[in-house]
Design a protein around this motif. Sequence first.
Motif, PDB file in Angstrom:
ATOM      1  N   UNK A 155      -2.897 -26.334   1.975  1.00  0.00           N
ATOM      2  CA  UNK A 155      -4.060 -26.169   1.096  1.00  0.00           C
ATOM      3  C   UNK A 155      -5.329 -26.759   1.707  1.00  0.00           C
ATOM      4  N   UNK A 156      -6.405 -26.068   1.509  1.00  0.00           N
ATOM      5  CA  UNK A 156      -7.693 -26.519   2.043  1.00  0.00           C
ATOM      6  C   UNK A 156      -8.374 -27.455   1.053  1.00  0.00           C
ATOM      7  N   UNK A 157      -9.192 -28.323   1.567  1.00  0.00           N
ATOM      8  CA  UNK A 157      -9.991 -29.207   0.714  1.00  0.00           C
ATOM      9  C   UNK A 157     -11.093 -28.379   0.033  1.00  0.00           C
ATOM     10  N   UNK A 158     -11.537 -28.821  -1.144  1.00  0.00           N
ATOM     11  CA  UNK A 158     -11.107 -30.020  -1.854  1.00  0.00           C
ATOM     12  C   UNK A 158      -9.816 -29.781  -2.630  1.00  0.00           C
ATOM     13  N   UNK A 159      -8.960 -30.808  -2.666  1.00  0.00           N
ATOM     14  CA  UNK A 159      -7.719 -30.717  -3.411  1.00  0.00           C
ATOM     15  C   UNK A 159      -7.966 -31.032  -4.883  1.00  0.00           C
ATOM     16  N   UNK A 160      -7.016 -30.652  -5.728  1.00  0.00           N
ATOM     17  CA  UNK A 160      -7.261 -30.630  -7.178  1.00  0.00           C
ATOM     18  C   UNK A 160      -7.375 -32.004  -7.808  1.00  0.00           C
ATOM     19  N   UNK A 161      -6.722 -33.013  -7.221  1.00  0.00           N
ATOM     20  CA  UNK A 161      -6.760 -34.343  -7.836  1.00  0.00           C
ATOM     21  C   UNK A 161      -6.517 -35.411  -6.777  1.00  0.00           C
ATOM     22  N   UNK A 162      -6.647 -36.655  -7.206  1.00  0.00           N
ATOM     23  CA  UNK A 162      -6.546 -37.769  -6.261  1.00  0.00           C
ATOM     24  C   UNK A 162      -5.129 -37.969  -5.740  1.00  0.00           C
ATOM     25  N   UNK A 163      -4.124 -37.616  -6.514  1.00  0.00           N
ATOM     26  CA  UNK A 163      -2.749 -37.703  -6.022  1.00  0.00           C
ATOM     27  C   UNK A 163      -2.562 -36.822  -4.798  1.00  0.00           C
TER      28      UNK A 163
END
Length: 354
Positions: free
Chosen positions: A224-232
């Motif tokens: 998956x490319x940034x930005x990721x969905x959450x901090x985890x």
Amino acid sequence: MAANTNAERVDLAPDLSVSRITKGNWQLAQRHGPEVEREVAIEDMRRFVEAGFTNFDCADHYVQVEELIGEFRTRYPDLAKQLTVQTKVVPDRDVLPRIKKADIEFVVDRAIKRLGVEVLDLAQFHWWDYDVPGYVEAMGWMQDLKKEGKLRYVGTTNFDCQRMSEIIESGVEITSHQLQYSVIDRRPEHGMVALAEKHGFGLQCYGVVAGGFLSPKYLGAADPAAPLANRSLVKYRLILDEFGPWSLFQEMLTVLAAVGEKHGTNLSNVAIRYVLDKPQVATAIVGAKTAEHLEALKAVASLKLDADDRAAIEAVIAKGAGPEGDCYALERVPGGRHTTIMWTNQNLKGVGAR
């Protein structure tokens, strides 16, 4: 409704029985990701307790989470009687050079008020910076608060072997140690498991599904490319980099999925079971923003991995490059990739309690 008695349980102490699968609540915290609806969060807590997952993990700096659990306890008093809650005492990095017992007591008293309890079941202590002296003394204050009746038990989180030994040698009684442990992060096996066995404390393990990466969703998927969905996902994507390339991670998912298919379950459950079966492991803390995966989690209790299953998983582990070092060492490297994503002043906002 009474909790499901078929859920696995473990005694962290003679009078502290908890579910081996613990509901992690970091994903409910403000700023973790998309905002959670309070009503949904509270009703999901009810479903977890009714399913037998009666141990909840939270922290003083998980903004709004202690209050949500307190609201759940008020709304469902009968279920609250079955609930155990372990929170964390995490003084801000900026407070550490001048920390006092009053700061620790302030956080504990606030947690008691937020959770709506008379005493905390288990309070787990974290210290951001080893270059700042005082963590042994602070753990002594935690022990004092236990003697004063504000805590039933004292635990730790994210300490390494050297510091854990110092704390134990000072006379502090450690009930459990919370740390990161998974099929892609075996750092507890670099000394902490042996230390836990020697001193008789259990390991409470977070990151067992790598923030959701160890799930069918990512099997066969592109990186998956940034930005990721959450901090985890941000945090555990860095751990994946330490383990190896995305292709090796896909190999791990493929093996976990094959083991799951053999046993009629999913790859996430296999990853959880693998950690639960390791020496000294008391609990697996599974982060849950919703009850979406609750039904699937119920199958972990009956899942029995055999020698062939473990050998297949460990063959992939053997190809991994890391993470190397002691528990939480990478996350403490000044200016390091794992360190710079941390928010270290979310509790007292950089000032002491007094």
